[in-house]
Motif scaffolding. Structure first.
Motif, PDB file in Angstrom:
ATOM      1  N   CYS A   1      -5.814  -0.168   2.819  1.00  0.00           N
ATOM      2  CA  CYS A   1      -5.043  -0.057   4.056  1.00  0.00           C
ATOM      3  C   CYS A   1      -5.757   0.887   5.016  1.00  0.00           C
ATOM      4  O   CYS A   1      -6.089   2.008   4.646  1.00  0.00           O
TER       5      CYS A   1
ATOM      6  N   CYS B   1       0.845  -1.191   0.000  1.00  0.00           N
ATOM      7  CA  CYS B   1       0.000   0.000   0.000  1.00  0.00           C
ATOM      8  C   CYS B   1       0.885   1.248   0.000  1.00  0.00           C
ATOM      9  O   CYS B   1       2.114   1.158   0.037  1.00  0.00           O
ATOM     10  N   PHE B   2       0.250   2.382   0.041  1.00  0.00           N
ATOM     11  CA  PHE B   2       0.963   3.662  -0.023  1.00  0.00           C
ATOM     12  C   PHE B   2       1.965   3.816   1.112  1.00  0.00           C
ATOM     13  O   PHE B   2       3.074   4.319   0.914  1.00  0.00           O
ATOM     14  N   CYS B   3       1.613   3.377   2.321  1.00  0.00           N
ATOM     15  CA  CYS B   3       2.496   3.573   3.483  1.00  0.00           C
ATOM     16  C   CYS B   3       3.380   2.371   3.783  1.00  0.00           C
ATOM     17  O   CYS B   3       4.338   2.488   4.545  1.00  0.00           O
ATOM     18  N   GLY B   4       3.051   1.205   3.220  1.00  0.00           N
ATOM     19  CA  GLY B   4       3.866   0.018   3.456  1.00  0.00           C
ATOM     20  C   GLY B   4       3.417  -0.840   4.624  1.00  0.00           C
ATOM     21  O   GLY B   4       4.048  -1.856   4.918  1.00  0.00           O
ATOM     22  N   ALA B   5       2.330  -0.460   5.301  1.00  0.00           N
ATOM     23  CA  ALA B   5       1.826  -1.271   6.427  1.00  0.00           C
ATOM     24  C   ALA B   5       1.291  -2.610   5.944  1.00  0.00           C
ATOM     25  O   ALA B   5       1.291  -3.591   6.681  1.00  0.00           O
TER      26      ALA B   5
ATOM     27  N   CYS C   1      -3.261   4.220   5.638  1.00  0.00           N
ATOM     28  CA  CYS C   1      -3.034   5.256   4.618  1.00  0.00           C
ATOM     29  C   CYS C   1      -4.191   5.379   3.635  1.00  0.00           C
ATOM     30  O   CYS C   1      -4.231   6.335   2.853  1.00  0.00           O
TER      31      CYS C   1
HETATM   32 ZN   LIG Z   1      -0.912   1.811   4.034  1.00  0.00          ZN
END
Ligand SMILES: [Zn+2]
Ligand SMILES: [Zn+2]
Length: 142
Positions: free
Chosen positions: A75, A9-13, A78
């Motif tokens: 996510c 995802c955008f934040c990497g979580a 994010c």
């Molecule tokens: Zn994310």
């Protein structure tokens, strides 16, 4: 793993991994995809559901279904979209941009009747979906 691609995802979580070859790739012009992906044309890659695994952040995934055909996963941190499950079609759609190492080789256009971005690229233009995806199979001119 051989022939696998990682995405996040955008934040990497949330991280995912796909293995094998996609069932197809293309452009979707439907209003739902455009709105969900915040774009004029959605670049999709379709996978057998079992080819897609979540490698990080399973608990951090939210879902939203506007229709029974599409279970959209995002996510919770994010808001970035991760994938869309199409249980009635037996496939999982991942935005091409989420899998940076996968060469994007589009083969068709779906839901071209709803296009706001005509693309004269010579590829097949399906009014909705191909028959083997559960659509009418009807074609439209570019
Ligand atoms: Zn994310
Ligand atoms: Zn669509």
């Amino acid at each position: 793993m051989e022939n696998s691609h990682k995405g996040q995802c955008f934040c990497g979580a949330v991280k995912i991994e796909v293995t094998g070859d996609p069932m197809g790739m293309g452009y979707c012009h439907c209003v739902s995809c455009r709105s969900w992906a915040s774009t004029r044309v959605h670049c999709w890659t379709a996978w057998p559901p079992q080819a897609v695994i979540v490698t990080k952040g399973q608990d951090n995934i939210g879902s939203f279904s506007k229709t029974e055909n599409s279970d959209r996963r995002f996510c919770k941190t994010c808001g970035g979209n991760i994938m869309t499950l199409h249980p009635t079609m037996g496939m999982t759609d991942i935005c091409a941009g989420t899998l940076p190492t996968l060469p994007f080789e589009p083969g068709l256009h779906t839901h071209y009747a709803e296009t706001i971005q005509p693309m004269a690229d010579g590829l097949a233009k399906f009014k909705d979906l191909p028959a083997d995806f559960g659509g009418s199979g009807d074609m439209l001119p570019e």
